[in-house]
Structure formats: C-alpha cells, structure tokens
Enzyme design. Structure first.
Site, short mmCIF file in Angstrom:
data_model
loop_
_atom_site.label_atom_id
_atom_site.label_comp_id
_atom_site.label_asym_id
_atom_site.label_seq_id
_atom_site.Cartn_x
_atom_site.Cartn_y
_atom_site.Cartn_z
CE LYS A 1 -4.54 -1.52 0.51
NZ LYS A 1 -5.64 -1.15 -0.51
CB SER B 1 -0.28 -8.22 -0.92
OG SER B 1 -1.18 -9.06 0.15
#
Length: 329
Positions: free
Chosen positions: A54, A304
């Site tokens: 992110k 991720s």
C-alpha cells in the site's frame, strides 16, 4: 496526475517511486517448485516500507498532489495497510493525515499508523462503515480524501509491482494477486498486460469476502459477513473504478477458505521463514489449493503484506489442526 490509467502513468509512478519505496525481492524455493510442479516466484511486498504494498500507491498519490490540496491535509479509511501507507506518505510530505479504521483493526496496525504521525479514529464494525465516517468528515473539513483503491493514481502506484516482477523475471507466465477493493490487481493486471500481453492474471478472494469473485463470474452477489483473518481484503463491494479494469485485464478469480489462508500463513512462516498477514498469504493459499487447475510454468505470487498480529497465531493453529497431513505441502 490525471484520471486515465495508462502505460505512461504506470511508468511515471515507477520513476517517481524509484528512490522512495523498496524494489522488493523475489524469493524462490526448490521444494516449493517441486511440490507445485512449476517455478514459483514470491514477490515479497511484506518487506515493503510500512510492511505492505500500500505504500506504493499512497506515496505516489500524495507525492503528486498540488500544494493547495496537500495543505488541506489528507483523510482516509483503511483496515490497516492503506492507513500506514497514507500516514508514511503524509509524513514524507510534512502534511496532516487523519485515518478512520474499523473498531476491530489489529492493534499493531493502529499503533504503527499513529507512530507515523497520523491521527487515528476508530469507527464502525467494517471497512465500509469506517469509509462512510471518513467521507462524512472529508465533506466537513475539505481535507483531500485518499481512497484505498478507487483512484487511478493509487492503482498506478500498485501497478509498479508488475513492472518490477517482469523486470526481474521476464519468463513469468502467470501472476496470482489478492483482491480486496481491487486496486492492487487492477494495477498489476494493467501494467503486466502492457509489458507482456500473453501473461495470465489470477485474482483471489477469501470465501468470507468475495464480492469481486461473484461480480467477475456474473453471479448474484450474496450478503457477505466479511469476518475473516484476511481483514486487509475484507471489502463488501467491488470498486467502481477497479471492477471494469478487473473485467478487462484479469483472466480468472478464485476463492480460498479461512483454513487455506491459515495454512498458507503457517507454511510461509515455518518453511519459508517469512511472516505474511492473512491478505498477504491469500495468493500463496490460492496456489496451494488450485495449482492443479492453474496453467503455468513460471508463476508469480504477490505476498502483499506482513502486518500480522502475532497474538493471533494460536487461532491459526486451531483453524489448521484438523487439516489432512498432506494439505500443508
């Protein structure tokens, strides 16, 4: 930076982020390759700044804002990793950030966000409720809203992962990517197909939060609880910007169970000595569960994020204790 996703925008994001985020490593395992009957390449975004991918989208978005917009401060909603990315990006630019997070967000994610200097407001039982509260506050204050996925600059920033993966491993013929709101897979799918049109992109959701899976396969979307150990992808509705991109550039979307994800977290920790959170392990879980149906000889999987609450390790063991012996390859 404009409203249109393009190869030029992805490259602009890659150039902008070059000195600001980590070019995360790709890890391999001979044992894993043998068990999966293909070469497997793990893209370690759990080693990214703020512990997750992110940071890419947030730093590109906030770094590209006009001075006038930046001076109003930024506001966001997040289950955790977007919050840390926005807080880090705001700190780098020296502006105020306020983040709305669901009430049951893991404490390490809340504390990390505050440690980057952001103000945190806990609101609502779900991401959607936190998002509503943040949008209401934004209208009152005029701060710039940083959406976690439905924003072209955010999507472009996440797409730089595909640029790095294909730069490091040009032979990749498939990439498996977790889906929450769809910003990560939209960026990766778009960027990867510009570089290598033949590559297959497969998305994965948890069965507890699989609205995009149903939308992709044109099912009626059921009422979903979104109660999952993969809170980073617990999104109840497909993104308005991301869903058309997913429909155009993604080849398939599959689901995994809570037990699949728990097993994947534990295997990554025990066998590969890396910590992934629930959402971060989803692509690995999909490979373990669906590998016989995934056509690939050189398969990339995106790990991720790694912001896992270690106090919940016992829950993982409870979820997996009744699994067959060969299920944790």
């Amino acid at each position: 930076m404009g409203d249109c996703l393009s190869q030029k925008k992805i490259q602009a994001a890659a150039d902008f982020l070059k000195e600001l985020v980590h070019h995360t490593p790709i890890r391999t395992s001979t044992t894993l390759d043998r068990l999966m009957d293909r070469n497997v390449y793990m893209k370690m975004e759990n080693e990214q700044k703020s512990g997750a991918f992110k940071a890419r989208g947030a730093i590109f978005k906030i770094g590209s804002m006009s001075e006038e917009a930046a001076n109003r401060g930024v506001i966001a909603a997040s289950a955790g990793n977007h919050a840390q990315g926005v807080a880090l990006a705001a700190a780098k630019r020296g502006i105020q950030a306020k983040i709305y997070m669901p009430l049951h967000t893991p404490k390490p994610k809340v504390e990390a966000t505050r440690n980057y200097g952001a103000e945190v407001e806990l609101a609502g039982e779900t991401f959607q409720e936190a998002l509503f509260a943040a949008q209401k506050e934004q209208k009152q204050t005029g701060a710039t809203f940083i959406h976690p996925f439905d924003d072209v600059d955010i999507i472009a920033g996440q797409g730089t992962i595909a640029v790095e993966m294909l730069e490091d491993q040009p032979n990749l013929d498939c990439i498996i990517v977790p889906i929450g709101g769809g910003g990560l897979i939209s960026g990766i799918a778009f960027a990867a197909k510009q570089i290598k049109p033949s590559i297959r992109i497969i998305g994965v959701q948890t069965e507890a939060a699989c609205a995009t899976y149903h939308a992709f396969h044109k099912h009626l979307i059921p009422c979903l609880t979104c109660t999952t150990i993969a809170e980073g992808i617990a999104v109840k509705e497909p993104g308005k910007v991301t869903m058309p991109l997913i429909q155009q550039y993604v080849d398939d979307v599959v689901t995994v169970s809570e037990r699949d994800i728990a097993a994947a977290i534990l295997q990554l920790l025990e066998r590969h000595k890396t910590l992934a959170e629930g959402a971060g392990a989803a692509a690995f879980a999909a490979l373990m569960r669906h590998h016989e149906n995934i056509r690939s000889k050189h398969c990339g999987i995106v790990i991720s994020g790694g912001n896992f609450d270690l106090q919940k390790l016992s829950e993982l063991h409870e979820l997996t204790m009744h699994l067959p012996a060969n299920s944790m390859a």
